[in-house]
Write a protein that holds these residues in place. Structure first.
Motif, PDB file in Angstrom:
ATOM      1  N   LYS A 116       0.839  -1.210   0.000  1.00 48.42           N
ATOM      2  CA  LYS A 116       0.000   0.000   0.000  1.00 48.42           C
ATOM      3  C   LYS A 116       0.870   1.254   0.000  1.00 48.42           C
ATOM      4  O   LYS A 116       0.621   2.192  -0.748  1.00 48.42           O
ATOM      5  CB  LYS A 116      -0.879   0.007   1.262  1.00 48.42           C
ATOM      6  N   VAL A 117       1.895   1.257   0.857  1.00 48.72           N
ATOM      7  CA  VAL A 117       2.775   2.429   0.955  1.00 48.72           C
ATOM      8  C   VAL A 117       3.444   2.695  -0.388  1.00 48.72           C
ATOM      9  O   VAL A 117       3.490   3.837  -0.863  1.00 48.72           O
ATOM     10  CB  VAL A 117       3.848   2.216   2.061  1.00 48.72           C
ATOM     11  N   ASN A 118       3.930   1.619  -1.015  1.00 45.47           N
ATOM     12  CA  ASN A 118       4.607   1.809  -2.300  1.00 45.47           C
ATOM     13  C   ASN A 118       3.637   2.212  -3.409  1.00 45.47           C
ATOM     14  O   ASN A 118       4.006   2.941  -4.328  1.00 45.47           O
ATOM     15  CB  ASN A 118       5.361   0.539  -2.690  1.00 45.47           C
ATOM     16  N   PHE A 119       2.404   1.728  -3.295  1.00 45.72           N
ATOM     17  CA  PHE A 119       1.363   2.128  -4.249  1.00 45.72           C
ATOM     18  C   PHE A 119       1.128   3.637  -4.143  1.00 45.72           C
ATOM     19  O   PHE A 119       1.153   4.368  -5.128  1.00 45.72           O
ATOM     20  CB  PHE A 119       0.075   1.355  -3.935  1.00 45.72           C
ATOM     21  N   LYS A 120       0.963   4.098  -2.892  1.00 50.09           N
ATOM     22  CA  LYS A 120       0.696   5.525  -2.666  1.00 50.09           C
ATOM     23  C   LYS A 120       1.895   6.383  -3.057  1.00 50.09           C
ATOM     24  O   LYS A 120       1.731   7.485  -3.569  1.00 50.09           O
ATOM     25  CB  LYS A 120       0.362   5.764  -1.188  1.00 50.09           C
ATOM     26  N   ALA A 121       3.098   5.855  -2.796  1.00 50.72           N
ATOM     27  CA  ALA A 121       4.311   6.644  -3.090  1.00 50.72           C
ATOM     28  C   ALA A 121       4.401   7.006  -4.569  1.00 50.72           C
ATOM     29  O   ALA A 121       5.001   8.028  -4.926  1.00 50.72           O
ATOM     30  CB  ALA A 121       5.545   5.853  -2.665  1.00 50.72           C
TER      31      ALA A 121
ATOM     32  N   LEU B  60       3.504  -6.005 -20.937  1.00 50.77           N
ATOM     33  CA  LEU B  60       4.074  -6.860 -19.875  1.00 50.77           C
ATOM     34  C   LEU B  60       5.472  -6.389 -19.473  1.00 50.77           C
ATOM     35  O   LEU B  60       5.810  -6.382 -18.288  1.00 50.77           O
ATOM     36  CB  LEU B  60       4.128  -8.323 -20.329  1.00 50.77           C
ATOM     37  N   SER B  61       6.269  -5.979 -20.455  1.00 54.80           N
ATOM     38  CA  SER B  61       7.637  -5.559 -20.101  1.00 54.80           C
ATOM     39  C   SER B  61       7.614  -4.236 -19.344  1.00 54.80           C
ATOM     40  O   SER B  61       8.485  -3.967 -18.524  1.00 54.80           O
ATOM     41  CB  SER B  61       8.529  -5.462 -21.338  1.00 54.80           C
ATOM     42  N   GLN B  62       6.578  -3.417 -19.604  1.00 57.36           N
ATOM     43  CA  GLN B  62       6.457  -2.166 -18.838  1.00 57.36           C
ATOM     44  C   GLN B  62       6.101  -2.465 -17.382  1.00 57.36           C
ATOM     45  O   GLN B  62       6.511  -1.769 -16.464  1.00 57.36           O
ATOM     46  CB  GLN B  62       5.362  -1.279 -19.435  1.00 57.36           C
ATOM     47  N   LEU B  63       5.295  -3.520 -17.203  1.00 59.47           N
ATOM     48  CA  LEU B  63       4.876  -3.892 -15.839  1.00 59.47           C
ATOM     49  C   LEU B  63       6.040  -4.433 -15.021  1.00 59.47           C
ATOM     50  O   LEU B  63       6.076  -4.312 -13.806  1.00 59.47           O
ATOM     51  CB  LEU B  63       3.798  -4.982 -15.904  1.00 59.47           C
ATOM     52  N   GLU B  64       6.987  -5.042 -15.738  1.00 58.16           N
ATOM     53  CA  GLU B  64       8.109  -5.689 -15.046  1.00 58.16           C
ATOM     54  C   GLU B  64       9.142  -4.614 -14.670  1.00 58.16           C
ATOM     55  O   GLU B  64       9.923  -4.183 -15.510  1.00 58.16           O
ATOM     56  CB  GLU B  64       8.694  -6.745 -15.987  1.00 58.16           C
ATOM     57  N   MET B  65       9.086  -4.170 -13.416  1.00 59.28           N
ATOM     58  CA  MET B  65       9.971  -3.072 -13.017  1.00 59.28           C
ATOM     59  C   MET B  65      10.920  -3.482 -11.897  1.00 59.28           C
ATOM     60  O   MET B  65      11.323  -2.658 -11.083  1.00 59.28           O
ATOM     61  CB  MET B  65       9.126  -1.885 -12.581  1.00 59.28           C
TER      62      MET B  65
ATOM     63  N   PHE C  10      -0.098  -0.113  -9.254  1.00 61.90           N
ATOM     64  CA  PHE C  10      -0.283   1.293  -9.606  1.00 61.90           C
ATOM     65  C   PHE C  10      -0.165   1.497 -11.119  1.00 61.90           C
ATOM     66  O   PHE C  10      -0.962   2.195 -11.730  1.00 61.90           O
ATOM     67  CB  PHE C  10       0.763   2.165  -8.885  1.00 61.90           C
ATOM     68  N   TYR C  11       0.855   0.867 -11.716  1.00 64.02           N
ATOM     69  CA  TYR C  11       1.118   1.083 -13.147  1.00 64.02           C
ATOM     70  C   TYR C  11       0.164   0.311 -14.055  1.00 64.02           C
ATOM     71  O   TYR C  11       0.042   0.626 -15.229  1.00 64.02           O
ATOM     72  CB  TYR C  11       2.561   0.698 -13.474  1.00 64.02           C
ATOM     73  N   LEU C  12      -0.482  -0.713 -13.474  1.00 67.50           N
ATOM     74  CA  LEU C  12      -1.330  -1.596 -14.270  1.00 67.50           C
ATOM     75  C   LEU C  12      -2.344  -0.822 -15.121  1.00 67.50           C
ATOM     76  O   LEU C  12      -2.415  -0.989 -16.344  1.00 67.50           O
ATOM     77  CB  LEU C  12      -2.051  -2.565 -13.331  1.00 67.50           C
ATOM     78  N   ALA C  13      -3.088   0.051 -14.480  1.00 70.18           N
ATOM     79  CA  ALA C  13      -4.140   0.785 -15.185  1.00 70.18           C
ATOM     80  C   ALA C  13      -3.543   1.694 -16.258  1.00 70.18           C
ATOM     81  O   ALA C  13      -4.049   1.753 -17.393  1.00 70.18           O
ATOM     82  CB  ALA C  13      -4.941   1.613 -14.198  1.00 70.18           C
TER      83      ALA C  13
END
Lengths: 270, 266
Positions: free
Chosen positions: B11-16, B70-75, B116-119
């Motif tokens: 959650k913290v990282n999502f909000k960050a 998919l490669s964008q999601l992979e961070m 967070f990045y999914l959408a």
């Protein structure tokens, strides 16, 4: 004339000193010496493998066969390698130096700040990358069965030199924007995206709006394409004139943005 | 109770991520370079051919849309850099003193960022489908769709494990930044994000199938565009095995080298 000679002699002496200091630094951090070679070498080897896979399934991409594409990859790699060897590591620090006010140090020295920034971080560790690029080009020439005469050979070298200037101009121009804005991170990101695209894709692939963007506004599409076209006999007078015009325009623009930027520079508060 | 701690980390990282709104937008925009590369390259190739290695022009572009998403999601690459930097400057202790498993922390962190990045990445993908007028090929079989989702999750988890493992190798090798950059260059090739692995010779593909990278981006992308469906189950099994093997390697490496960390930097 006498002044010009004096200036050249002075710059030559400064260059020699910068090289000495740089070599000394590199011997301190020995592990980092060949890092750019391995990183960029792997990048261009990946490009070669990609096009090998593509050409295993098709004979031509546009009008180019496998050999021409290999020369293209080698040429882009060579432009990148020359920049890495001579100026990249110096120029990359410009935004940080403007932001922190460190540019003061460069302005207070009796030598052009851009000259010093260009040559102060030369990287001999990238020289193997130059050699690797030359090998790729020679391999491409052999694979494509391209005969090299003095005419297309000289034309290739000429366009390579002209495009190296354009490559340098773009590097300076993008970083000079830091004189006018707080952060040029987006522009650096744009540069990275354009380089990433154009090192994989020759200019012959662009058409319509894409051609306007990559042949005119962000001329990365011209950089390795024109030397290759001059080598394989696809160069036209119109294209040559366009290439020269673009290089002159961007040289002028870079000069203007840099000199005006220096005037605007207000030390750390910039 | 244990899970709650990790959910909080996520959650913290999502909000960050909200603090880096401009980065999100620009990352989204710059995904176009991958699609543009595919569009221009394959437009030229397909001008003289109808089918290349079983792909039509539109199925090829569909592949690039999915694999780029998919490669964008992979961070996870940031994990190894973070561990490397912190070990180098002696601030890695931050992760050693928190009351959660360190690897679990990074998995939860990655989950928060990915969610967070999914959408945004989905919006970007739809936008490129619309702009480049792609007749998008997408799987209709629910079982294959679920298998692909399962593989995507396993792939993301494996990449976090790999990044974590490479990060902790700093304890032994001290300088791994050059290696990480080379790894990133190679990863684009072997996960099939530059060109589909189907274009490589059969012998190369056979070798790739034994490695985990085949199942991170390439196979899920192929499944989602309705191809390679017979490989779905085997892919999941192979990926689970790789995750288990890597987990053992991580444990052994950590047990061997963690005592080398002295908290004063290198």
């Amino acid at each position: 004339m006498n002044d010009l000679g004096k200036n050249l002699r002075k710059n030559y002496r400064v260059l020699k000193e910068l090289m000495k200091i740089r070599f000394h630094n590199l011997t301190v951090f020995r592990l980092d010496f060949f890092a750019p070679f391995f990183v960029d070498g792997s990048l261009f080897l990946v490009q070669l493998l990609v096009f090998r896979a593509v050409y295993a399934n098709v004979d031509t991409v546009g009008s180019w066969k496998g050999g021409e594409m290999i020369i293209y990859i080698g040429t882009f790699s060579l432009l990148n390698a020359v920049s890495m060897t001579i100026c990249f590591f110096g120029l990359i620090g410009i935004p940080g130096k403007i932001l922190s006010g460190e540019m003061d140090l460069y302005l207070s020295k009796p030598v052009s700040p851009l000259f010093r920034l260009t040559f102060e971080k030369m990287n001999p560790g990238s020289v193997p990358l130059v050699l690797m690029s030359l090998c790729i080009i020679v391999y491409g020439i052999k694979a494509g069965g391209i005969s090299i005469g003095w005419q297309n050979g000289c034309a290739y070298i000429f366009w390579l030199a002209v495009m190296a200037i354009l490559y340098y101009n773009m590097e300076v121009l993008i970083r000079s924007v830091s004189f006018y804005v707080l952060s040029n991170a987006r522009l650096a990101q744009l540069e990275e995206a354009c380089l990433d695209l154009c090192m994989k894709l020759p200019g012959i692939a662009f058409y319509g709006i894409f051609k306007v963007i990559f042949y005119c506004l962000l001329p990365y599409g011209l950089m390795a394409t024109l030397p290759v076209q001059s080598l394989i006999g696809e160069m036209t007078w119109k294209l040559a004139a366009w290439g020269i015009a673009v290089v002159l325009t961007f040289s002028l623009l870079t000069c203007l943005v840099w000199t005006r930027g220096l005037k605007r520079y207000n030390s750390a508060s910039s | 109770m244990k899970m709650r701690k990790y959910i909080e980390v996520a959650k913290v990282n999502f909000k960050a991520q909200f603090a880096w709104r401009a980065d999100v937008i620009f990352n989204m925009i710059f995904t176009v370079s991958k699609i543009l590369f595919a569009y221009l390259l394959w437009r030229m190739v397909f001008s003289g051919k109808e089918v290349v290695s079983g792909f039509t022009f539109h199925s090829m572009l569909s592949y690039y849309i999915v694999s780029s998403f998919l490669s964008q999601l992979e961070m996870s690459a940031g994990i190894s850099s973070e561990i490397f930097q912190r070990i180098r400057n002696g601030t890695f202790s931050k992760y050693m003193i928190i009351p959660v498993s360190m690897e679990g922390y990074f998995v939860a962190m990655e989950a928060g960022i990915v969610l967070f990045y999914l959408a945004f990445d989905l919006i970007a993908a739809l936008l490129w489908v619309f702009i480049f007028q792609i007749e998008f090929a997408f799987v209709t079989d629910v079982f294959i769709l679920l298998s692909a989702l399962c593989l995507i999750l396993l792939g993301l988890f494996f990449m976090v494990q790999l990044s974590y493992y490479l990060g902790i190798l700093t304890l032994k090798y001290q300088g791994i930044d050059t290696f990480l950059m080379i790894k990133n260059n190679l990863m684009a090739l072997i996960t099939g994000t530059i060109v589909p692995l189907a274009l490589f010779p059969e012998s190369v593909v056979r070798i790739m199938k034994a490695l985990p990278f085949y199942y991170v981006t390439y196979l899920p992308s192929m499944l989602l565009i309705g191809r390679c469906q017979e490989e779905a189950l085997a892919g999941i099994v192979i990926m689970v095995c790789w995750c288990l093997v890597l987990q053992v390697v991580i444990r052994l490496t950590w047990a061997k080298y963690s005592r080398k960390y002295d908290g004063v930097g290198i």
